[in-house]
Design an enzyme around this catalytic site. Structure first.
Site, short mmCIF file in Angstrom:
data_model
loop_
_atom_site.label_atom_id
_atom_site.label_comp_id
_atom_site.label_asym_id
_atom_site.label_seq_id
_atom_site.Cartn_x
_atom_site.Cartn_y
_atom_site.Cartn_z
CG ASP A 242 -2.54 0.86 0.77
OD1 ASP A 242 -2.83 0.23 0.54
OD2 ASP A 242 -2.44 1.98 0.65
CE LYS B 295 -12.25 0.25 -9.67
NZ LYS B 295 -10.86 -1.12 -9.67
CE1 TYR C 243 -12.77 3.56 -9.00
CE2 TYR C 243 -15.49 3.25 -9.55
CZ TYR C 243 -14.11 2.79 -9.74
OH TYR C 243 -14.58 1.53 -7.68
N1 LIG Z 1 -16.13 0.83 -1.71
C1 LIG Z 1 -17.05 0.65 -2.93
O1 LIG Z 1 -17.93 0.79 -3.35
C2 LIG Z 1 -16.20 0.09 -4.31
C3 LIG Z 1 -16.98 -0.89 -5.36
C4 LIG Z 1 -16.30 -1.28 -7.09
C5 LIG Z 1 -15.09 -1.45 -6.75
N2 LIG Z 1 -14.40 -1.70 -5.10
C6 LIG Z 1 -12.79 -1.07 -5.46
O2 LIG Z 1 -12.31 -1.94 -4.36
C7 LIG Z 1 -11.14 -1.44 -4.26
C8 LIG Z 1 -9.85 -1.28 -2.46
O3 LIG Z 1 -11.27 -0.39 -2.88
P1 LIG Z 1 -11.69 0.17 -1.25
O4 LIG Z 1 -13.43 0.58 -1.52
O5 LIG Z 1 -11.38 -0.71 -0.12
O6 LIG Z 1 -11.09 2.07 -1.23
P2 LIG Z 1 -9.90 2.30 -0.32
O7 LIG Z 1 -10.05 3.97 0.01
O8 LIG Z 1 -10.42 1.85 1.32
O9 LIG Z 1 -8.84 1.63 -0.06
C9 LIG Z 1 -8.19 1.03 -1.44
C10 LIG Z 1 -6.89 1.60 -0.55
O10 LIG Z 1 -6.04 1.35 -2.02
C11 LIG Z 1 -4.55 2.03 -1.74
N3 LIG Z 1 -4.22 2.88 -2.70
C12 LIG Z 1 -4.45 4.09 -3.05
N4 LIG Z 1 -3.46 4.33 -4.20
C13 LIG Z 1 -2.77 3.84 -4.13
C14 LIG Z 1 -2.06 3.24 -4.35
N5 LIG Z 1 -1.13 4.64 -5.68
N6 LIG Z 1 -0.61 2.50 -4.29
C15 LIG Z 1 -1.15 1.26 -3.30
N7 LIG Z 1 -2.30 1.67 -2.82
C16 LIG Z 1 -2.71 2.56 -3.25
C17 LIG Z 1 -4.91 3.28 -0.08
O11 LIG Z 1 -3.71 3.24 0.62
C18 LIG Z 1 -6.40 1.81 0.19
O12 LIG Z 1 -5.75 1.63 1.49
C19 LIG Z 1 -10.63 -0.77 -5.44
O13 LIG Z 1 -9.98 -0.93 -6.47
C20 LIG Z 1 -12.01 -0.11 -5.12
O14 LIG Z 1 -12.19 0.62 -6.82
C21 LIG Z 1 -14.31 -0.45 -4.54
#
Ligand SMILES: NC(=O)c1ccc[n+]([C@@H]2O[C@H](COP(=O)([O-])OP(=O)(O)OC[C@H]3O[C@@H](n4cnc5c(N)ncnc54)[C@H](O)[C@@H]3O)[C@@H](O)[C@H]2O)c1
Length: 260
Positions: free
Chosen positions: A34, A157, A153
């Site tokens: 991370d 995806k 975004y």
């Molecule tokens: N939360 C939702 O509703 C949702 C829905 C669809 C998809 N997603 C996808 O799920 C995945 C996780 O998202 P989440 O909801 O847990 O979000 P979150 O923000 O809680 O976690 C994302 C993590 O990615 C890390 N990150 C961001 N940029 C980074 C970089 N440049 N290098 C390394 N690490 C990095 C962040 O520090 C964080 O720990 C993502 O790919 C997101 O697009 C989330």
């Protein structure tokens, strides 16, 4: 098979953190990557840092790894989203694939999104299909400037879902016995969605785009269970799939006739 070693990006928060906690609670080892609070602090937006990732993982897991989870992502209408969500995820899967080859049950998974099914930028998608980072940055800068940053975004995806499907059946993946899948979460309660969930009005707008008829929005652990199964030794034949774990959003929005 006890004691598998998983590599999880985005391990500091949300879905990645829940995945880490779940796997560890089951007796597996997790190497977290991370930008903060991780075993390997690495900015996946930065091509230079991505390039050093394999060596750093190999140093912490000299016997190799059993699974790769490309979870890290951002959801801002800016160019960084291209760098992290697509090029960061592709680098994670491609660079770390080699470290899987010693495992008796190697597995890989990426996190896409329900957003993959929503409108995209054709120009940006073309650049991502070509894996042309310079062009993708140029196109996304233009989208931001033209007030269309919101398409970035969904396009990243869509592109990572396509990448997984295309690569999954190649000699490098299927031929090497490595299932490669993606999950498409709907609305998950994480810091990424906190603002959108904050008021009744913003929640209502969110649920119009991503309906949640089955049990409402999910917790990160609900996605973690799916990631854990896809990367378990139980999964021998599921590959190239984009599995929407979305409280019923896809079935609501696209209906039953998607197979033509
Ligand atoms: N939360 C939702 O509703 C949702 C829905 C669809 C998809 N997603 C996808 O799920 C995945 C996780 O998202 P989440 O909801 O847990 O979000 P979150 O923000 O809680 O976690 C994302 C993590 O990615 C890390 N990150 C961001 N940029 C980074 C970089 N440049 N290098 C390394 N690490 C990095 C962040 O520090 C964080 O720990 C993502 O790919 C997101 O697009 C989330």
């Amino acid at each position: 098979m006890a004691g598998r070693t998983h590599l999880v990006t985005g391990s500091a928060s949300g879905i990645g953190r829940a995945t880490r906690e779940l796997l560890e609670s089951r007796g597996d080892r997790v190497v977290g990557v991370d930008v903060r609070d991780a075993d390997i602090v690495c900015d996946l937006a930065d091509p230079g840092q991505r390039a050093g990732l394999r060596e750093r993982v190999a140093a912490l897991a000299p016997a190799g790894i059993d699974a790769v989870h490309a979870v890290a992502g951002v959801a801002v209408p800016q160019t960084i989203t291209v760098r992290v969500n697509f090029f960061g995820a592709v680098a994670t899967l491609r660079e770390l694939r080699e470290l899987l080859t010693g495992s008796a049950a190697p597995r890989a998974v990426a996190v896409s999104s329900l957003a993959a099914l929503t409108p995209v930028s054709p120009e940006l998608l073309a650049a991502l299909r070509a894996e042309d980072e310079a062009r993708a940055i140029e196109v996304s800068d233009a989208l931001v400037e033209g007030g269309e940053g919101g398409l970035i975004y969904s396009t990243t995806k869509r592109a990572i879902a396509e990448w997984v499907r295309e690569r999954s059946v190649t000699p490098e993946w299927a031929g090497a016995g490595i299932p490669l899948n993606a999950v498409g979460p709907g609305v998950i309660r994480t810091p990424m969605t906190a603002e959108l969930m904050a008021s009744p009005e913003s929640r209502e707008a969110l649920f119009r785009g991503a309906p949640v008829p089955l049990n409402g929005p999910a917790e990160p652990i609900n996605v973690a269970y799916l990631l854990a199964w896809l990367t378990s030794e139980e999964n021998r034949h599921t590959t190239g799939q984009v599995i929407f774990s979305d409280s019923g959003a896809d079935a609501t929005l696209r209906g039953p006739r998607i197979f033509d």
